[in-house]
Design a protein around this motif. Structure first.
Motif, PDB file in Angstrom:
ATOM      1  N   GLU A  37      -1.116 -50.812 -12.304  1.00  0.00           N
ATOM      2  CA  GLU A  37       0.337 -50.987 -12.294  1.00  0.00           C
ATOM      3  C   GLU A  37       0.911 -50.845 -13.699  1.00  0.00           C
ATOM      4  OE1 GLU A  37       0.787 -54.080  -8.526  1.00  0.00           O
ATOM      5  OE2 GLU A  37       0.677 -54.885 -10.562  1.00  0.00           O
ATOM      6  N   SER A  40       0.963 -47.372 -14.947  1.00  0.00           N
ATOM      7  CA  SER A  40       1.964 -46.543 -14.274  1.00  0.00           C
ATOM      8  C   SER A  40       3.170 -46.319 -15.168  1.00  0.00           C
ATOM      9  CB  SER A  40       2.421 -47.205 -12.963  1.00  0.00           C
ATOM     10  OG  SER A  40       1.362 -47.236 -12.038  1.00  0.00           O
ATOM     11  N   PRO A  89      -1.520 -39.038 -11.813  1.00  0.00           N
ATOM     12  CA  PRO A  89      -0.184 -39.626 -11.627  1.00  0.00           C
ATOM     13  C   PRO A  89       0.078 -40.028 -10.177  1.00  0.00           C
ATOM     14  CG  PRO A  89      -0.029 -37.302 -12.285  1.00  0.00           C
ATOM     15  CD  PRO A  89      -1.469 -37.677 -12.313  1.00  0.00           C
ATOM     16  N   GLU A  90      -0.659 -39.472  -9.240  1.00  0.00           N
ATOM     17  CA  GLU A  90      -0.493 -39.824  -7.821  1.00  0.00           C
ATOM     18  C   GLU A  90      -0.818 -41.296  -7.554  1.00  0.00           C
ATOM     19  OE1 GLU A  90      -1.358 -35.438  -8.103  1.00  0.00           O
ATOM     20  OE2 GLU A  90      -2.303 -37.233  -8.923  1.00  0.00           O
ATOM     21  N   ILE A  92       0.448 -43.724  -8.998  1.00  0.00           N
ATOM     22  CA  ILE A  92       1.730 -44.439  -9.015  1.00  0.00           C
ATOM     23  C   ILE A  92       2.302 -44.479  -7.598  1.00  0.00           C
ATOM     24  CG2 ILE A  92       4.109 -44.387  -9.873  1.00  0.00           C
ATOM     25  CD1 ILE A  92       2.948 -42.981 -12.425  1.00  0.00           C
ATOM     26  N   GLU A  93       2.256 -43.337  -6.916  1.00  0.00           N
ATOM     27  CA  GLU A  93       2.755 -43.265  -5.541  1.00  0.00           C
ATOM     28  C   GLU A  93       1.898 -44.106  -4.604  1.00  0.00           C
ATOM     29  OE1 GLU A  93       3.633 -39.916  -2.092  1.00  0.00           O
ATOM     30  OE2 GLU A  93       3.214 -39.261  -4.125  1.00  0.00           O
ATOM     31  N   LEU A  94       0.584 -44.072  -4.790  1.00  0.00           N
ATOM     32  CA  LEU A  94      -0.318 -44.864  -3.951  1.00  0.00           C
ATOM     33  C   LEU A  94      -0.007 -46.357  -4.091  1.00  0.00           C
ATOM     34  CD1 LEU A  94      -2.804 -45.040  -2.087  1.00  0.00           C
ATOM     35  CD2 LEU A  94      -4.195 -45.159  -4.150  1.00  0.00           C
ATOM     36  N   ALA A  96       2.838 -47.668  -4.964  1.00  0.00           N
ATOM     37  CA  ALA A  96       4.155 -47.906  -4.361  1.00  0.00           C
ATOM     38  C   ALA A  96       4.046 -47.989  -2.841  1.00  0.00           C
ATOM     39  CB  ALA A  96       5.131 -46.811  -4.772  1.00  0.00           C
ATOM     40  N   VAL A  97       3.247 -47.121  -2.244  1.00  0.00           N
ATOM     41  CA  VAL A  97       3.045 -47.151  -0.795  1.00  0.00           C
ATOM     42  C   VAL A  97       2.357 -48.457  -0.400  1.00  0.00           C
ATOM     43  CG1 VAL A  97       1.788 -46.086   1.128  1.00  0.00           C
ATOM     44  CG2 VAL A  97       3.063 -44.654  -0.477  1.00  0.00           C
ATOM     45  N   ARG A  99       2.521 -51.269  -1.897  1.00  0.00           N
ATOM     46  CA  ARG A  99       3.515 -52.338  -2.036  1.00  0.00           C
ATOM     47  C   ARG A  99       4.436 -52.377  -0.821  1.00  0.00           C
ATOM     48  NH1 ARG A  99       5.971 -55.084  -6.496  1.00  0.00           N
ATOM     49  NH2 ARG A  99       8.097 -55.677  -5.995  1.00  0.00           N
ATOM     50  N   ARG A 100       4.900 -51.208  -0.372  1.00  0.00           N
ATOM     51  CA  ARG A 100       5.785 -51.164   0.797  1.00  0.00           C
ATOM     52  C   ARG A 100       5.059 -51.679   2.045  1.00  0.00           C
ATOM     53  NH1 ARG A 100       7.359 -46.162  -1.599  1.00  0.00           N
ATOM     54  NH2 ARG A 100       6.149 -44.981  -0.077  1.00  0.00           N
TER      55      ARG A 100
END
Length: 134
Positions: A37, A40, A89-90, A92-94, A96-97, A99-100
């Motif tokens: 995190e 990121s 950098p992916e 960061i998206e992982l 975020a997903v 977390r959602r």
């Protein structure tokens, strides 16, 4: 400590589901998640990471090594210190997903707890998740 590696074994092709399990296992520690995190937001030195995480230095170093062996972070040595960054950098998206999904899971559990409390109120105990009254 068990060594974590995402590389296929030389004994034969490792099934993709096993590689995925190793990938997620490499992230399976609270300090490793926190490191990812923090990274990121951009590269950080060990001292910067340690200042924000607050773990003892040997333990943080051990967790950084697990992430590095798994190929999730990379390091670059400057004159005075080592700077770490995300290898992909992916990630960061992982994060975020994840977390959602966690927010949705916790919301569902919250709703279940409120329903359970409404169905079977306990005497002399206030509801833990009762919505505030206006």
């Amino acid at each position: 400590m068990e060594r974590t590696s995402l590389a296929p074994s030389t004994a034969g092709a490792t099934p993709l589901y096993e590689l995925k399990a190793e990938f997620f296992k490499a992230m399976g520690h609270p300090i490793r998640i926190r490191v990812l995190e923090l990274l990121s937001g951009g590269p950080l030195s060990v001292s910067d990471l340690n200042a924000q995480i607050g773990a003892n230095a040997p333990h943080l170093s051990q967790q950084l090594n697990v992430l590095k062996r798994a190929g999730l972070i990379s390091s670059e040595r400057s004159e005075k210190y080592v700077v770490y960054s995300l290898a992909f950098p992916e990630l960061i998206e992982l994060l975020a997903v994840a977390r959602r999904i966690l927010i949705d899971v916790l919301a569902q559990r919250s709703d279940l707890l409120i329903d359970l409390q409404a169905s079977y109120p306990l005497p002399n105990r206030p509801n833990v998740l009762q919505p505030p009254s206006a």
